[in-house]
Scaffold this motif. Structure first.
Motif, PDB file in Angstrom:
ATOM      1  N   ILE A  26      54.005 -13.756 -60.360  1.00  9.09           N
ATOM      2  CA  ILE A  26      54.754 -14.722 -61.154  1.00  9.09           C
ATOM      3  C   ILE A  26      56.083 -15.005 -60.467  1.00  9.09           C
ATOM      4  CG2 ILE A  26      55.945 -15.160 -63.334  1.00  9.09           C
ATOM      5  CD1 ILE A  26      53.841 -13.563 -64.747  1.00  9.09           C
ATOM      6  N   ARG A  27      56.392 -16.278 -60.302  1.00 12.83           N
ATOM      7  CA  ARG A  27      57.689 -16.707 -59.768  1.00 12.83           C
ATOM      8  C   ARG A  27      58.365 -17.548 -60.853  1.00 12.83           C
ATOM      9  NH1 ARG A  27      58.084 -16.879 -53.679  1.00 12.83           N
ATOM     10  NH2 ARG A  27      56.321 -15.629 -52.936  1.00 12.83           N
ATOM     11  N   SER A  28      59.261 -16.923 -61.591  1.00 13.85           N
ATOM     12  CA  SER A  28      59.943 -17.609 -62.690  1.00 13.85           C
ATOM     13  C   SER A  28      60.832 -18.719 -62.151  1.00 13.85           C
ATOM     14  CB  SER A  28      60.779 -16.617 -63.497  1.00 13.85           C
ATOM     15  OG  SER A  28      59.947 -15.633 -64.073  1.00 13.85           O
ATOM     16  N   GLN A  33      63.573 -24.509 -58.227  1.00 10.72           N
ATOM     17  CA  GLN A  33      64.321 -24.006 -57.082  1.00 10.72           C
ATOM     18  C   GLN A  33      64.755 -25.111 -56.124  1.00 10.72           C
ATOM     19  OE1 GLN A  33      61.872 -20.886 -55.478  1.00 10.72           O
ATOM     20  NE2 GLN A  33      62.186 -19.580 -57.257  1.00 10.72           N
ATOM     21  N   ASP A  34      63.914 -26.131 -55.940  1.00  7.70           N
ATOM     22  CA  ASP A  34      64.361 -27.238 -55.086  1.00  7.70           C
ATOM     23  C   ASP A  34      63.895 -28.585 -55.616  1.00  7.70           C
ATOM     24  OD1 ASP A  34      61.947 -27.113 -52.307  1.00  7.70           O
ATOM     25  OD2 ASP A  34      61.687 -27.440 -54.432  1.00  7.70           O
ATOM     26  N   ASP A  35      63.557 -28.639 -56.897  1.00  8.31           N
ATOM     27  CA  ASP A  35      63.121 -29.881 -57.517  1.00  8.31           C
ATOM     28  C   ASP A  35      64.128 -30.272 -58.591  1.00  8.31           C
ATOM     29  OD1 ASP A  35      60.207 -30.784 -56.718  1.00  8.31           O
ATOM     30  OD2 ASP A  35      60.233 -28.605 -56.669  1.00  8.31           O
ATOM     31  N   ALA A  36      65.132 -31.026 -58.199  1.00 11.76           N
ATOM     32  CA  ALA A  36      66.190 -31.374 -59.133  1.00 11.76           C
ATOM     33  C   ALA A  36      65.667 -32.183 -60.312  1.00 11.76           C
ATOM     34  CB  ALA A  36      67.277 -32.163 -58.404  1.00 11.76           C
ATOM     35  N   ALA A  37      64.554 -32.911 -60.105  1.00  9.11           N
ATOM     36  CA  ALA A  37      64.035 -33.776 -61.164  1.00  9.11           C
ATOM     37  C   ALA A  37      62.942 -33.098 -61.971  1.00  9.11           C
ATOM     38  CB  ALA A  37      63.511 -35.070 -60.566  1.00  9.11           C
ATOM     39  N   ASP A  38      62.921 -31.761 -61.983  1.00  7.91           N
ATOM     40  CA  ASP A  38      61.808 -31.072 -62.632  1.00  7.91           C
ATOM     41  C   ASP A  38      61.721 -31.387 -64.120  1.00  7.91           C
ATOM     42  OD1 ASP A  38      64.159 -29.070 -62.815  1.00  7.91           O
ATOM     43  OD2 ASP A  38      62.714 -28.272 -64.245  1.00  7.91           O
ATOM     44  N   ASP A  39      62.852 -31.653 -64.776  1.00 12.04           N
ATOM     45  CA  ASP A  39      62.824 -31.927 -66.210  1.00 12.04           C
ATOM     46  C   ASP A  39      62.098 -33.230 -66.530  1.00 12.04           C
ATOM     47  OD1 ASP A  39      64.123 -29.617 -66.876  1.00 12.04           O
ATOM     48  OD2 ASP A  39      66.109 -30.530 -66.912  1.00 12.04           O
ATOM     49  N   SER A  40      62.040 -34.158 -65.585  1.00  7.67           N
ATOM     50  CA  SER A  40      61.368 -35.435 -65.826  1.00  7.67           C
ATOM     51  C   SER A  40      59.894 -35.394 -65.450  1.00  7.67           C
ATOM     52  CB  SER A  40      62.053 -36.552 -65.036  1.00  7.67           C
ATOM     53  OG  SER A  40      61.906 -36.339 -63.633  1.00  7.67           O
ATOM     54  N   LEU A  41      59.460 -34.359 -64.749  1.00  4.84           N
ATOM     55  CA  LEU A  41      58.099 -34.343 -64.219  1.00  4.84           C
ATOM     56  C   LEU A  41      57.066 -34.301 -65.338  1.00  4.84           C
ATOM     57  CD1 LEU A  41      56.226 -34.346 -61.819  1.00  4.84           C
ATOM     58  CD2 LEU A  41      56.494 -31.854 -61.649  1.00  4.84           C
ATOM     59  N   PHE A  42      57.320 -33.553 -66.402  1.00  7.86           N
ATOM     60  CA  PHE A  42      56.365 -33.498 -67.500  1.00  7.86           C
ATOM     61  C   PHE A  42      56.063 -34.901 -68.023  1.00  7.86           C
ATOM     62  CE2 PHE A  42      55.305 -33.611 -71.945  1.00  7.86           C
ATOM     63  CZ  PHE A  42      54.273 -32.710 -72.036  1.00  7.86           C
ATOM     64  N   ALA A  43      57.102 -35.664 -68.349  1.00 12.47           N
ATOM     65  CA  ALA A  43      56.900 -37.000 -68.911  1.00 12.47           C
ATOM     66  C   ALA A  43      56.218 -37.920 -67.911  1.00 12.47           C
ATOM     67  CB  ALA A  43      58.237 -37.589 -69.356  1.00 12.47           C
ATOM     68  N   GLU A  44      56.581 -37.784 -66.630  1.00 10.12           N
ATOM     69  CA  GLU A  44      55.972 -38.643 -65.613  1.00 10.12           C
ATOM     70  C   GLU A  44      54.479 -38.358 -65.479  1.00 10.12           C
ATOM     71  OE1 GLU A  44      58.193 -38.090 -62.053  1.00 10.12           O
ATOM     72  OE2 GLU A  44      60.082 -38.759 -62.940  1.00 10.12           O
ATOM     73  N   LEU A  45      54.096 -37.087 -65.461  1.00  5.42           N
ATOM     74  CA  LEU A  45      52.678 -36.749 -65.361  1.00  5.42           C
ATOM     75  C   LEU A  45      51.925 -37.132 -66.630  1.00  5.42           C
ATOM     76  CD1 LEU A  45      52.790 -33.265 -63.587  1.00  5.42           C
ATOM     77  CD2 LEU A  45      52.197 -35.474 -62.585  1.00  5.42           C
ATOM     78  N   ARG A  46      52.533 -36.895 -67.774  1.00  6.90           N
ATOM     79  CA  ARG A  46      51.884 -37.255 -69.040  1.00  6.90           C
ATOM     80  C   ARG A  46      51.523 -38.728 -69.055  1.00  6.90           C
ATOM     81  NH1 ARG A  46      56.082 -37.046 -73.421  1.00  6.90           N
ATOM     82  NH2 ARG A  46      56.555 -39.015 -72.371  1.00  6.90           N
ATOM     83  N   ASP A  47      52.414 -39.574 -68.484  1.00 10.25           N
ATOM     84  CA  ASP A  47      52.196 -41.018 -68.527  1.00 10.25           C
ATOM     85  C   ASP A  47      51.369 -41.536 -67.355  1.00 10.25           C
ATOM     86  OD1 ASP A  47      53.765 -40.995 -70.801  1.00 10.25           O
ATOM     87  OD2 ASP A  47      55.594 -41.600 -69.752  1.00 10.25           O
TER      88      ASP A  47
END
Length: 202
Positions: A26-28, A33-47
């Motif tokens: 597990i890598r928490s 670590q190097d994806d500044a836009a990680d918070d937006s990725l969920f919504a982008e993939l969902r759509d």
């Protein structure tokens, strides 16, 4: 006997040997670590992902699979979102040498709420039925319990799979252990799981 949530097992070491050649890492916060836009990725993939509902024969009935799914070969077809190829490159930089081959596919599951789940199973369709391999899972969105248990019985593990965490199952894990995302009655938001696998492993 099922144990309590056990994220603390990994506080000081990324990898834990499970026995019989199986291991779990597990890598928490790996995504962050190097994806500044990680918070937006969920919504982008969902759509952006072409989600589909599946139905499966269970005894004498055909039932809806309790999650939405999508599967992509990132080598032979265009990625449905460019970040999937970026994540695949990161994983291959870290694990391809040990694995002996690259990750090539991305399977995605959308768990819409606590009623969506996946039953106990191992990813042992194809070569992973007989050969050691790796499956790397990135979690996005709501935290869900990721459960593992030895095939044939024994104490299980229950881990919190948080947003941005990377969970890697390696060695004989797909043949000697099973994993699941249990249903929960607690209010929970949607979650996307991205499973990266090598060629001919499902």
């Amino acid at each position: 006997m099922e144990q309590a949530l056990q994220s603390s097992l990994f506080d000081h070491a990324d990898r834990r040997e499970l026995g019989d050649g199986a291991w779990l890492e597990i890598r928490s916060g790996w995504l962050c670590q190097d994806d500044a836009a990680d918070d937006s990725l969920f919504a982008e993939l969902r759509d952006a992902i072409p989600w589909r509902a599946e139905r499966r024969q269970m005894y004498d009935r055909v039932l809806d699979v309790p999650r939405l799914v999508s599967f992509h070969n990132l080598v032979t077809e265009p990625a449905p979102h460019p970040r999937l190829k970026h994540l695949r490159r990161r994983l291959n930089d870290t694990y391809a040498g040990e694995l002996g081959e690259p990750f090539t596919t991305a399977g995605l599951c959308l768990y819409r709420d606590g009623n969506d789940s996946v039953a106990w199973h191992g990813d042992n369709v194809g070569r992973s039925r007989t050969d050691d391999t790796m499956v790397a899972i990135v979690g996005l969105g709501a935290t869900r319990v990721f459960a593992l248990r030895p095939r044939g019985g024994g104490p299980s593990l229950r881990l919190r799979h948080n947003h941005g965490d990377l969970l890697v199952m390696g060695g004989s894990c797909q043949r000697t252990w099973e994993h699941a995302i249990p249903k929960t009655t607690r209010p929970t938001g949607p979650r996307i799981s991205i499973q990266f696998r090598p060629h001919d492993v499902r």
